[in-house]
Write an enzyme that holds these catalytic residues in place. Structure first.
Site, PDB file in Angstrom:
ATOM      1  N   LYS A 142       0.823  -1.211   0.000  1.00 17.61           N
ATOM      2  CA  LYS A 142       0.000   0.000   0.000  1.00 17.61           C
ATOM      3  C   LYS A 142       0.854   1.257   0.000  1.00 17.61           C
ATOM      4  O   LYS A 142       0.624   2.182  -0.793  1.00 17.61           O
ATOM      5  CB  LYS A 142      -0.935   0.021   1.207  1.00 17.61           C
ATOM      6  CG  LYS A 142      -1.935   1.172   1.161  1.00 17.61           C
ATOM      7  CD  LYS A 142      -2.429   1.590   2.522  1.00 17.61           C
ATOM      8  CE  LYS A 142      -1.428   2.461   3.242  1.00 17.61           C
ATOM      9  NZ  LYS A 142      -1.964   3.061   4.491  1.00 17.61           N
ATOM     10  N   ASP A 160      -6.004   0.163   0.520  1.00 14.67           N
ATOM     11  CA  ASP A 160      -5.838   0.286   1.969  1.00 14.67           C
ATOM     12  C   ASP A 160      -6.847  -0.631   2.672  1.00 14.67           C
ATOM     13  O   ASP A 160      -7.557  -1.405   2.028  1.00 14.67           O
ATOM     14  CB  ASP A 160      -5.987   1.746   2.408  1.00 14.67           C
ATOM     15  CG  ASP A 160      -7.433   2.167   2.553  1.00 14.67           C
ATOM     16  OD1 ASP A 160      -8.282   1.645   1.801  1.00 14.67           O
ATOM     17  OD2 ASP A 160      -7.726   3.007   3.424  1.00 14.67           O
TER      18      ASP A 160
END
Length: 247
Positions: A142, A160
């Protein structure tokens, strides 16, 4: 003959999935005004993501402002600063002992390996740049993808915890549910110029409606697309997958 039937059947399913995700983003665009990603410097984005662990973005902004004012947020300033100054600056973000050590270590590596300039990494082809970022301590998929998208405008879709949860509930991934499969699913469905906006819209939706604890399913504007909602209500699969993109 059988191969052609299977091929066009799979192609049709993929197209329906793409239309479904495009419709979801179009609906969210009518509801939310996506906030602008304020930070463009790759090192500041990296520091921000480290600070964001187990805290709110309000606290992250406070910590970033204090760190900028007291120390400076660039690899050279962080490397030369004493650890206590960094700790004191980011205390509001919590876990400041571990976070300060990680930030300082990453800054040291960037100074040594890239002369303090992450642009040398971001100028590489996407996959090469991603591999280099993932070598930094504490940098996962991420964080690397956020840097690549928002600092370098690379065609990658960061996933996320909110997007992971939403994607799982929507049931958009067939087979193994993991970061890379979810990322590829969104990337295939959306135009590249929509990656950043869609990323932000989904986070906003995840914070307000599709929450981790108790999702507000009865208030959800995309419930008709959601497998989790259908199971929750005991309903049958709707015809949403057959819809076309709304204007």
């Amino acid at each position: 003959m059988l191969f052609n039937v299977i091929y066009y059947s799979l192609r049709g399913v993929a197209m329906q999935s793409k239309i479904r995700l495009l419709n979801i983003i179009k609906i969210l665009e009518k509801i939310y005004v996506p906030w602008k990603w304020e930070i463009r410097d790759p090192f500041k984005i990296l520091v921000s993501t480290i600070l964001s662990q187990r805290t709110s973005w309000i606290n992250v902004r406070k910590a970033i402002n204090q760190l900028e004012r007291k120390v400076g947020i660039d690899p050279k300033s962080i490397t030369e600063a004493d650890l206590e100054s960094i700790k004191e600056s980011i205390k509001v973000a919590g876990l400041y002992n571990a976070k300060s050590i990680r930030i300082k270590e990453i800054a040291r590596i960037i100074m040594k390996k890239y002369d303090g300039n992450l642009s040398k990494v971001l100028n590489l082809p996407l996959e090469d740049a991603r591999k280099e970022l993932l070598k930094l301590p504490g940098v996962g998929f991420k964080t690397a993808d956020v840097i690549l998208l928002f600092a370098a405008n690379k065609p990658v879709f960061p996933v996320d915890t909110h997007i992971m949860r939403i994607s799982r509930r929507l049931g958009i991934v067939k087979g193994k549910i993991n970061y890379e499969n979810i990322r590829h699913t969104w990337e295939k469905a959306l135009p590249r110029n929509k990656y950043a906006v869609a990323h932000i819209l989904l986070i906003m939706f995840g914070r307000e409606i599709c929450k981790g604890g108790k999702p507000l399913c009865d208030k959800c504007p995309i419930a008709r697309f959601c497998e989790f909602y259908k199971k929750l209500k005991g309903g049958t699969r709707s015809e949403s997958s057959k819809e076309r993109v709304t204007p």
